[in-house]
Design a protein around this motif. Structure first.
Motif, PDB file in Angstrom:
ATOM      1  N   ASP A 101      13.862  32.457  49.009  1.00 53.43           N
ATOM      2  CA  ASP A 101      12.639  32.169  48.634  1.00 53.43           C
ATOM      3  C   ASP A 101      12.237  32.032  47.070  1.00 53.43           C
ATOM      4  N   GLU A 311       9.207  13.243  53.201  1.00 50.18           N
ATOM      5  CA  GLU A 311       8.626  14.294  54.109  1.00 50.18           C
ATOM      6  C   GLU A 311       9.547  15.374  54.422  1.00 50.18           C
ATOM      7  N   ARG A 314      10.259  17.558  51.564  1.00 53.35           N
ATOM      8  CA  ARG A 314       9.176  18.563  51.413  1.00 53.35           C
ATOM      9  C   ARG A 314       9.212  19.833  52.675  1.00 53.35           C
ATOM     10  N   GLU A 315       9.524  19.447  53.887  1.00 49.60           N
ATOM     11  CA  GLU A 315       9.474  20.350  54.904  1.00 49.60           C
ATOM     12  C   GLU A 315      10.575  21.257  54.456  1.00 49.60           C
ATOM     13  N   ARG A 318      10.221  23.660  51.525  1.00 46.24           N
ATOM     14  CA  ARG A 318       8.855  24.460  51.228  1.00 46.24           C
ATOM     15  C   ARG A 318       9.190  25.881  50.989  1.00 46.24           C
ATOM     16  N   GLY A 319       8.658  26.400  49.882  1.00 44.89           N
ATOM     17  CA  GLY A 319       8.825  27.784  49.530  1.00 44.89           C
ATOM     18  C   GLY A 319      10.291  28.160  49.111  1.00 44.89           C
ATOM     19  N   LYS A 323      12.573  23.081  45.844  1.00 45.52           N
ATOM     20  CA  LYS A 323      11.507  21.738  45.806  1.00 45.52           C
ATOM     21  C   LYS A 323      11.251  21.338  44.267  1.00 45.52           C
TER      22      LYS A 323
END
Ligand code: B12
Ligand code: SF4
Ligand code: SF4
Length: 402
Positions: A101, A311, A314-315, A318-319, A323
Motif C-alpha cells: 500500500d 479505468e 485506476r481500479e 488504487r491505494g 498510481k
C-alpha cells in the motif's frame, strides 16, 4: 522540558520502528548541498525542486515560526519477496517500497494521531501545542533531519541507513513548538558515528551511472526518476540500461552490505529464500500493508499490462504507490522493459500499443518493436508511419526502423 522517552514510547506504540528527537535549528550544510546540486542541474526534471523551496525546507522556522524541536520517525517496509513463478513469461520488476500500500496513506493518519496525543500530553506545559507533519511530499529535508537526530546515517547512495532495518525505511517528521528533548537528561539526540567507510559497491552497481560520486545523485539518470517522476519520453540512450525495471529502482540498496546483513539477520534474502546463514534469524513480522499486493506483486507479467484501460489502471492501482506514474507512464515503462527483454511473444501486444491513445506509449512501443525486430514488427512499424501524425512518435518509428 518534556520527556523524550515518553514521546518515543508513544511513537513505537503507533507502529513506528525508530524515533529520535532533534532541535528545530536550521540545516545550513543541507541547504548548501541542495543549492549546489540544483545549480549543477542534478535535480533537473523535478520542476518543484526550486532554490526557494530548498531554502525553506532547510529552515524549520520557515515552516512553523515557533518551532523548537523535530520528532523524526522511521517505519520499515521490508517484507518477504514472493518466489517468481517459473512460467517463462516476460515480467517486470517493481521496487520494494511499491509492492504494497501507499506509505503516505499509512503514515499520514499516524502522524495526525501523534499530533493529537502530543497536544493532550503537553497541555500543562505548553497550552498551544503546534505541529507540522511531514512525510516525503512536504517541504522538509527528511534525510537531513534523520541524520542529525541519529536515526541513521547517510549511505554513499544518498539513502539513510539505519541499525536494524538498513535503508528499507520510510522517513517522517513532526515539527513542533514543544521543547521536547532526547532521552531523559540530554537535550536532543545526537548523530550516529557510523559511515560507509571505504565501501563503494553501490556507486559501481548503478546501471545508469546515476551516482557519479559518493553522496551525489544525478536525478536525470536515476531509474527511480525515469520510471516514476518523469512525465515525458525516457532518453533513448538510457532505455537499454533500465532492464526490466518498471517502477522505481532498488539496485543501489540491494547491493549494500548493510542491507544484505540486515536481510540475513531477519531471515530474508533478496531472492526471497530463508537465509541459510548459520546464525539463527530473529523473529520477524513483516507489515501486512507493505506485503506485495496480490493483483500486482513484485514482478508482474508485462504483456497484459499493455491492455489496461484508464479505468482498469485506476481500479488496479488504487491505494498503491504505482498510481503516481499514471497509466501512460507505467505503459511507457512496460514498453521499455519488453524492448529490453526482447521476447518475440510481446510483439502482438506492442503492435496494439502502437495504436494507443497516448503518443508517449506509441513512441515507446515503437522503440521496443525496433529492439525486438523481426518481419512482423517491421511491417507494423511501416504501417504505423503512414497514419501517425505526432511528430515525436514518427521520429521514434523512423528510429526503430533505422
Ligand atoms: C527528490 C526525491 C527523490 C529523487 C532524487 C533522490 C535524491 N537522492 O536526491 C528520486 C526520484 C531520484 C528519488 C528516488 C528514490 N527515493 Co526519494 N525522495 C526525494 C525527496 C522528495 C527529496 C530528496 C532530496 O531532498 N534530494 C536532494 C538531495 C541533494 O538531497 P540528499 O541526497 O538527501 O542530500 C544529502 C546528501 O547528499 C548528504 N551529503 C552530501 N555530501 C555529503 C558528504 C558526506 C561525507 C556525507 C556523510 C553526506 C553528504 O547531505 C545532503 C544534504 O542533507 C525525499 C523526501 C523528502 N521530502 O526529503 C524522498 C526520499 C529521499 N526518497 C526515498 C526513497 C525510498 C526513494 C527510493 C529508494 C525509491 C525507489 N525504490 O525507487 C529512490 C532511491 C534513489 C537514491 N539512491 O536516492 C526515501 C528515502 C528513505 C531513506 N532510507 O533514505 C525519502 C526520504 C522519502 C521518505 N520520506 O521516506 N527520490
Ligand atoms: S536507484 Fe537505481 S538508478 Fe537510481 S542511483 Fe540507485 S541504482 Fe542508480
Ligand atoms: S553499498 Fe557501501 S557505499 Fe553504498 S551505501 Fe552501502 S555501505 Fe555505503
Amino acid at each position: 522540558m518534556l520527556n523524550g522517552t515518553t514521546i518515543k514510547e508513544y511513537a513505537y506504540s503507533l507502529g513506528f520502528d525508530i524515533a529520535r528527537i532533534t532541535s528545530a535549528e536550521a540545516f545550513p550544510e543541507a541547504e548548501r548541498v541542495l543549492q549546489e546540486r540544483i545549480a549543477q542541474g542534478l535535480l533537473d526534471g523535478l520542476p518543484w525542486f526550486t532554490a526557494e523551496r530548498a531554502a525553506v525546507s532547510c529552515h524549520p522556522n520557515a515552516l512553523l515560526p515557533e518551532a523548537r524541536s523535530i520528532i523524526t520517525l522511521a517505519m520499515f517496509y521490508l517484507t518477504q519477496q514472493p518466489d517468481e513463478p517459473d512460467d517463462g513469461v516476460p515480467r517486470g520488476r517493481i521496487s520494494r517500497y511499491a509492492w504494497g500500500d501507499d506509505y503516505h496513506e499509512i503514515i499520514k493518519p499516524k502522524l495526525q494521531q501523534f499530533a493529537t496525543w502530543l497536544r493532550d500530553y503537553a497541555r500543562d506545559e505548553v497550552p498551544e501545542v503546534e505541529t507540522r507533519l511531514f512525510v516525503d511530499t512536504g517541504r522538509m529535508v527528511d534525510r537531513a533531519v534523520a541524520q542529525r537526530a541519529g536515526l541513521g546515517w547517510y549511505g554513499k547512495n544518498t539513502n539513510i541507513l539505519t541499525r536494524g532495518w538498513g535503508s528499507w525505511v520510510f522517513l517522517a517528521e513532526i515539527v513542533t513548538n514543544l521543547p521536547s528533548g532526547g532521552n531523559d537528561g540530554s537535550p536532543f539526540d545526537t548523530p550516529s558515528k557510523a559511515s560507509c567507510g571505504a565501501c563503494d559497491i553501490c556507486l559501481r552497481a548503478c546501471p545508469t551511472a546515476a551516482l557519479p560520486a559518493p553522496y551525489v545523485l544525478d536525478n536525470t539518470r536515476c531509474i527511480s526518476f525515469l520510471t516514476i517522476e518523469l512525465r515525458g519520453s525516457i532518453p533513448i540512450e538510457l532505455r537499454p540500461l533500465m532492464g526490466n525495471l518498471i517502477f522505481g529502482c532498488d539496485i543501489c540498496q540491494q547491493v549494500c552490505p548493510v542491507n544484505v546483513v540486515t536481510e540475513r539477520r531477519l531471515g530474508l534474502r533478496s531472492d526471497g529464500k530463508i537465509s541459510s546463514a548459520s546464525s539463527q534469524p530473529i523473529q520477524f513480522h513483516p507489515r501486512r500493508e507493505f506485503r506485495p499486493r496480490p493483483e500486482t506483486g513484485s514482478s508482474p507479467e508485462l504483456i497484459p499490462l499493455l491492455a489496461l484501460t484508464e479505468e482498469q489502471f485506476r481500479e488496479r492501482f488504487r491505494g498503491s504507490p504505482i498510481k503516481r506514474a499514471k497509466r501512460r507512464g507505467l505503459l511507457r515503462n512496460v514498453c521499455v522493459a519488453l524492448g529490453n527483454i526482447g521476447d518475440p511473444r510481446a510483439v502482438p501486444a506492442l503492435i496494439g500499443a502502437l495504436h494507443d491513445v497516448e503518443a508517449l506509449v506509441r513512441g515507446h512501443a515503437a522503440w521496443a518493436l525496433g529492439r525486438i525486430g523481426g518481419e512482423e514488427a517491421k511491417r507494423a512499424l511501416e504501417e504505423a508511419l503512414v497514419g501517425e501524425e505526432d511528430e515525436e512518435v514518427r521520429n521514434e518509428v523512423r528510429c526503430a526502423l533505422g
